[in-house]
Design a protein around this motif. Structure first.
Motif, PDB file in Angstrom:
ATOM      1  N   ASP A  84       0.853  -1.180   0.000  1.00  7.62           N
ATOM      2  CA  ASP A  84       0.000   0.000   0.000  1.00  7.62           C
ATOM      3  C   ASP A  84       0.891   1.232   0.000  1.00  7.62           C
ATOM      4  N   ALA A  85       0.406   2.308  -0.580  1.00 11.69           N
ATOM      5  CA  ALA A  85       1.181   3.552  -0.629  1.00 11.69           C
ATOM      6  C   ALA A  85       0.238   4.737  -0.628  1.00 11.69           C
ATOM      7  N   ASP A  86       0.646   5.789   0.052  1.00 11.30           N
ATOM      8  CA  ASP A  86      -0.142   7.016   0.084  1.00 11.30           C
ATOM      9  C   ASP A  86       0.797   8.190  -0.170  1.00 11.30           C
ATOM     10  N   ILE A  87       0.428   9.046  -1.126  1.00 15.08           N
ATOM     11  CA  ILE A  87       1.251  10.209  -1.471  1.00 15.08           C
ATOM     12  C   ILE A  87       0.363  11.443  -1.350  1.00 15.08           C
ATOM     13  N   PRO A  88       0.292  12.039  -0.176  1.00 17.09           N
ATOM     14  CA  PRO A  88      -0.596  13.197  -0.012  1.00 17.09           C
ATOM     15  C   PRO A  88      -0.064  14.466  -0.650  1.00 17.09           C
ATOM     16  N   ASN A  89       1.245  14.541  -0.837  1.00 15.50           N
ATOM     17  CA  ASN A  89       1.845  15.773  -1.356  1.00 15.50           C
ATOM     18  C   ASN A  89       2.784  15.438  -2.505  1.00 15.50           C
ATOM     19  N   PHE A  90       2.524  16.085  -3.657  1.00 11.75           N
ATOM     20  CA  PHE A  90       3.313  15.808  -4.852  1.00 11.75           C
ATOM     21  C   PHE A  90       3.329  17.079  -5.691  1.00 11.75           C
ATOM     22  N   SER A  91       4.475  17.441  -6.221  1.00 15.37           N
ATOM     23  CA  SER A  91       4.531  18.673  -7.029  1.00 15.37           C
ATOM     24  C   SER A  91       5.556  18.538  -8.142  1.00 15.37           C
ATOM     25  N   ILE A  92       5.293  19.272  -9.224  1.00 13.17           N
ATOM     26  CA  ILE A  92       6.253  19.441 -10.314  1.00 13.17           C
ATOM     27  C   ILE A  92       6.416  20.938 -10.514  1.00 13.17           C
ATOM     28  N   LYS A  93       7.612  21.440 -10.323  1.00 12.21           N
ATOM     29  CA  LYS A  93       7.871  22.875 -10.390  1.00 12.21           C
ATOM     30  C   LYS A  93       8.996  23.167 -11.383  1.00 12.21           C
ATOM     31  N   PRO A  94       8.833  24.236 -12.188  1.00 10.48           N
ATOM     32  CA  PRO A  94       9.958  24.655 -13.034  1.00 10.48           C
ATOM     33  C   PRO A  94      11.117  25.152 -12.169  1.00 10.48           C
ATOM     34  N   GLN A  95      12.310  24.837 -12.582  1.00  9.69           N
ATOM     35  CA  GLN A  95      13.515  25.341 -11.940  1.00  9.69           C
ATOM     36  C   GLN A  95      14.197  26.283 -12.933  1.00  9.69           C
ATOM     37  N   PRO A  96      14.168  27.607 -12.684  1.00 11.51           N
ATOM     38  CA  PRO A  96      14.719  28.558 -13.655  1.00 11.51           C
ATOM     39  C   PRO A  96      16.118  28.170 -14.111  1.00 11.51           C
ATOM     40  N   ASN A  97      16.298  28.189 -15.435  1.00 12.77           N
ATOM     41  CA  ASN A  97      17.578  27.927 -16.084  1.00 12.77           C
ATOM     42  C   ASN A  97      18.078  26.498 -15.913  1.00 12.77           C
ATOM     43  N   VAL A  98      17.254  25.593 -15.395  1.00 13.74           N
ATOM     44  CA  VAL A  98      17.683  24.207 -15.207  1.00 13.74           C
ATOM     45  C   VAL A  98      16.698  23.251 -15.873  1.00 13.74           C
TER      46      VAL A  98
END
Length: 489
Positions: A84-98
């Protein structure tokens, strides 16, 4: 597999490239933008896929050594699988210049597996085995991936950094002398944290550097047109590395259309894209007039715009007829010499049509010569006259199934008699005949081609939601939200 699915959902939507020739033009013909709003949607979609993936993930066997009150214990953990797995928090964010930063935190997982232990108590070797249950809480993972382009304009991706941490890990042993080992489970769990954290990062890094990088290398480099225009392709190579700010991801593409069998560069280049600050929709696509004009340039050079027609080729309800009786009323010599004969019409485009996009409007300027001949029985065709026509049409574009299609209407036309072998021809008749011919023959044929559409980059199971198409100086802007249907795999 995991990170390929996470990132490919939106990267493949905006990156389709060609890899055979050097890129000369500094400005793109096509430009895409994925806003943070779009990345948030990708995040929600990726979490669903990631949970499914974790629940069917087999973890590599691992071994290690943990200090306990009875001495150092060597352990082997095998046949591990996440229950079983629970992922309450997940994000994809741009990293400037990377590139992009993929993060999850506050996650938890339950793992089952088999264990083997060995340790030496004084001079006695002790070995045992059984099964175990692991509960991990406070799991966090941060992965930064760099996106770029290679020398051929293909996208590249590589892992820049990875950090994984397990805040709390509890182990319960079953079977064997598990009652004894459970007394020291916390000591053993501390030794396992580092191993499992390293495995998480290794799996994430391998997913990016291998699976996702391979996916990028397999991207189709060109998109073909269908139907009568199948001899053409559109080039989606990157002209610069993807651009990242704290609000969006942006990619710039060549956008040139040319013949599949040969590439003849057009005598013009794309202009700079207009500045756009809008980020309220998930995805934006700018299609410059350069793209359309390379299409028209290719159609001209291929001879596609030159057409030969007889009566059978005209629409059945056409008011224009390729029969000398249609012309004999106004041209006496036709009435006297060639009355009631079948005719042919040859249309030759004399210039590559030019498309211009302005605020709220698209026009196309074009011109050509139309030659008419009579067909006496058992004789060679007899040339009658040529019309020279220059016209401007208005194109009304719209989106249909991830393609830009449209409808053409005449804005104006100028016509003159270029030469005549049947004497003087009334200008009134020339204008009347041309208007009828264009309205009933030429424009319907053009609309049949325009209806085939300009294909946009596609991703399986991805569709536009409430797309809007806006015309601004030099380009069309498509703003849309997305809907992605998860597969069962």
């Amino acid at each position: 597999m995991t990170f390929r699915r996470i990132i490919a959902v939106f990267v493949l939507a905006s990156v389709s490239v060609r890899c055979t020739e050097a890129i000369a033009d500094p400005n793109p013909g096509l430009q895409t933008r994925i806003s943070q709003h779009g990345l948030d949607y990708v995040t929600s979609t990726a979490v669903k896929k990631y949970r499914h993936f974790l629940r069917h993930l087999s973890i590599d066997d691992t071994s290690g050594r943990a200090g306990t009150p009875v001495g150092d214990v060597n352990y082997d953990l095998q046949q591990m699988a996440i229950q079983d797995a629970d992922i309450p928090n997940f994000s994809i964010k741009p990293q400037p210049n990377v590139g992009l930063k993929v993060s999850l935190w506050g996650a938890s997982a339950k793992v089952k597996g088999d264990w083997k232990y060995s340790y030496k108590l004084v001079f006695i070797d002790i070995k045992d085995s059984g099964s175990f249950d692991v509960q991990a809480k406070g799991l966090s993972l941060d992965v930064v991936a760099r996106l770029g382009k290679d020398k051929d304009g293909k996208p590249t991706i590589s892992a820049v950094s990875c950090n994984a941490h397990i805040n709390d890990l509890r182990v319960k042993f079953n079977g064997g002398a598990s009652w004894l080992y459970n007394l020291f489970a916390d000591n053993i769990a501390d030794g396992m944290k580092g191993d499992l954290s390293n495995q998480l990062c290794q799996g994430a890094t391998d997913g990016i550097n291998n699976d996702l990088a391979d996916t990028f290398s397999d991207i189709k480099v060109v998109t073909s047109f269908g139907g009568d225009l199948d001899f053409m392709v559109i080039d989606y190579r990157l002209v610069e590395p993807p651009k990242f700010t704290d609000k969006y991801l942006e990619t710039a593409h060549k956008g040139e259309i040319y013949q599949r069998s040969q590439h003849k560069a057009p005598p013009f280049s794309p202009k700079a894209m207009p500045e756009q600050k809008e980020t309220s929709r998930m995805v934006y696509l700018w299609v410059s007039d350069y793209v359309a004009n390379t299409l028209l340039y290719t159609l001209q050079n291929s001879g596609f715009l030159n057409k030969f027609a007889q009566q059978i080729d005209l629409p059945k309800d056409s008011k224009f007829a390729l029969n000398t009786s249609y012309f004999a009323i106004f041209v006496k010599e036709i009435h006297d010499k060639y009355n009631n004969l079948a005719m042919t019409m040859t249309m030759n485009s004399t210039m590559a049509p030019k498309l211009t996009i302005t605020e709220g409007n698209i026009t196309v300027d074009t011109g050509g010569v139309v030659s008419f001949s009579a067909l006496p029985p058992n004789q060679n065709p007899v040339h009658l006259f040529n019309f020279r026509i220059n016209m401007t049409v208005v194109l009304a574009p719209k989106l249909v199934d991830l393609s830009i299609v449209g409808n053409v209407t005449i804005k104006r036309f100028d016509v003159s008699v270029e030469n005549s072998d049947v004497g003087q021809i009334s200008l009134f008749f020339v204008q009347l005949a041309t208007d009828t011919m264009l309205t009933n023959t030429v424009i319907p044929w053009i609309n049949a081609q325009v209806a085939q559409g300009l294909p946009l980059p596609k991703v399986d199971r991805l569709k536009f939601v409430k797309p809007e198409l806006k015309l601004t100086d030099g380009c069309m802007v498509i703003a849309t939200d997305l809907e992605y249907t998860l597969s069962d795999k």
